[in-house]
Enzyme design. Structure first.
Site: not given
Ligand SMILES: Cc1cc2nc3c(=O)[nH]c(=O)nc-3n(C[C@H](O)[C@H](O)[C@H](O)COP(=O)(O)OP(=O)(O)OC[C@H]3O[C@@H](n4cnc5c(N)ncnc54)[C@H](O)[C@@H]3O)c2cc1C
Length: 362
Positions: A175, A252, A354
């Site tokens: 992570r 999580s 996380e």
């Molecule tokens: C219901 C649910 C289930 C989930 N299950 C999992 C799982 O099984 N495993 C897991 O690992 N995660 C899980 N997650 C967490 C999440 O979905 C992941 O971490 C996902 O990759 C986040 O993507 P996002 O586009 O929503 O990022 P955001 O929430 O928009 O951003 C997260 C972080 O990344 C940065 N960021 C985003 N895009 C960029 C970019 N292009 N360049 C630089 N920085 C960037 C942001 O600034 C922020 O710091 C879950 C979340 C939810 C709500």
């Protein structure tokens, strides 16, 4: 194509729009300025523009791994909405796909399964964007993106250049990566090398193997792996569902603690009256333990209520939910703090969040 983004663009909306509209927790105060970038060039341009104005910049994509404070973000929020994928290299055994940062992650997984490209099928159903997957080395059900990412195209905010970081230099760990908690790089696109195979990688996760009716280490048709992972995730509230408040979360909330031998021994002593804590050996004589087990055994069971209608999900101990919808980030953070402190008091283990916390702290 699915739309994982609650509100795909921002330009038509007035500034001061609460960021809660753009996060899966439905929490977060206003942005100083909110702009949408629909291509890699636009992402670079909008970040540069904000830098020239001397404004802090927040990159936001699916909003599924952020907890944004009630005060919001006093700068420019760039919503990443670039789309598309293309094959950039291939041979008899593999295909390398370049995916734009804003591509919805699960659309990509669905496309790989449909094309017979193996390597990310167990990551089905994870919300958010492809470009965010390297940030915390997204993982689930025995797979993580570090296994298939070969390189990341980035904009480097320190020297204003666009370049590539090879996977070996991404610092991928559980992570984590060099990108998490760093403002330096903006991910523009990600290259994944996938195997040409109708079968999944070896199934490593016992629960998934059981559900598929196979042994750990077996391979199964890609579509079966995807369907089973989606079913398991939905049962735990881990697939976004607007009608299910158990999914109004960041998934999580805490990572599984990784302990040295001394801390692990202390945990075993403190848990002696309950059971042997579930654990997995890690490199460097470290031991990973289950955050969900610690939380549950410390007395915070599924459905445990926090202030203002926040609660632990009724389906998963690790998911903290804003199930009432209209609550504050302060309330969710108070619930997280109660859990962290309760686990520490009972077992001497400190839980770490996380998601990325923005203008709030636990
Ligand atoms: C219901 C649910 C289930 C989930 N299950 C999992 C799982 O099984 N495993 C897991 O690992 N995660 C899980 N997650 C967490 C999440 O979905 C992941 O971490 C996902 O990759 C986040 O993507 P996002 O586009 O929503 O990022 P955001 O929430 O928009 O951003 C997260 C972080 O990344 C940065 N960021 C985003 N895009 C960029 C970019 N292009 N360049 C630089 N920085 C960037 C942001 O600034 C922020 O710091 C879950 C979340 C939810 C709500």
């Amino acid at each position: 194509m699915s739309d994982v983004y609650a509100h795909p663009t921002a330009d038509a909306r007035p500034n001061g729009d609460p960021l809660a509209r753009y996060t899966t927790l439905r929490l977060g105060g206003p942005a100083g300025r909110l702009v949408t970038a629909a291509s890699a060039d636009e992402i670079v341009h909008k970040v540069q523009e904000a830098q020239q104005r001397d404004e802090p910049v927040l990159i936001l994509a699916g909003g599924s791994n952020v907890v944004i404070g009630d005060q919001g973000f006093p700068g420019t929020v760039v919503l990443v909405r670039s789309r598309g994928l293309r094959v950039v290299a291939e041979d008899a055994e593999t295909v390398t796909v370049r995916v734009e940062a804003g591509e919805p992650w699960d659309d990509l997984v669905a496309a790989t399964v449909a094309n017979g490209w193996s390597g990310v099928e167990c990551l089905s159903g994870i919300p958010g964007s492809a470009g965010a997957t390297p940030i915390q080395n997204v993982g689930a059900y025995g797979q993580e993106v570090a296994e298939t990412i070969v390189g990341v195209q980035v904009y480097d905010r320190t020297d204003g250049t666009v370049g590539r970081i090879d996977a070996a230099d991404c610092g991928f760990a559980y992570r984590s990566s060099i990108f998490k908690y760093s403002d330096r790089w903006v991910v523009l696109s990600v290259d994944f090398r996938l195997a040409r195979s109708p079968l999944s990688g070896p199934v490593r996760y016992a629960e998934l193997a059981r559900s598929l009716g196979v042994e750990v280490g077996d391979r199964v048709p890609l579509a079966d792996a995807r369907a089973t992972v989606l079913r398991l995730r939905a049962g735990k509230g881990m697939v976004l569902d607007a009608a299910d408040p158990d999914t109004w979360s960041v998934g999580s909330f805490f990572t599984n603690p990784v302990l040295d031998r001394e801390a692990y021994q202390l945990l075993r002593e403190r848990a002696a009256d309950i059971a042997e804590p579930p654990s997995w050996p890690c490199p460097g004589d470290l031991v990973k333990v289950s955050a969900a087990w610690l939380i549950d055994k410390a007395g915070f069971t599924k459905g445990h209520p926090g202030p203002e209608g926040t609660a632990i999900s009724t389906k998963h101990t690790l998911a903290l939910t804003n199930r009432a919808g209209g609550t504050s980030t302060a309330a969710l953070v108070a619930l997280a703090r109660e859990i962290r402190d309760g686990v520490h008091a009972r077992f001497g283990v400190t839980l770490h969040p996380e998601p990325v916390l923005i203008n709030c702290t636990i």
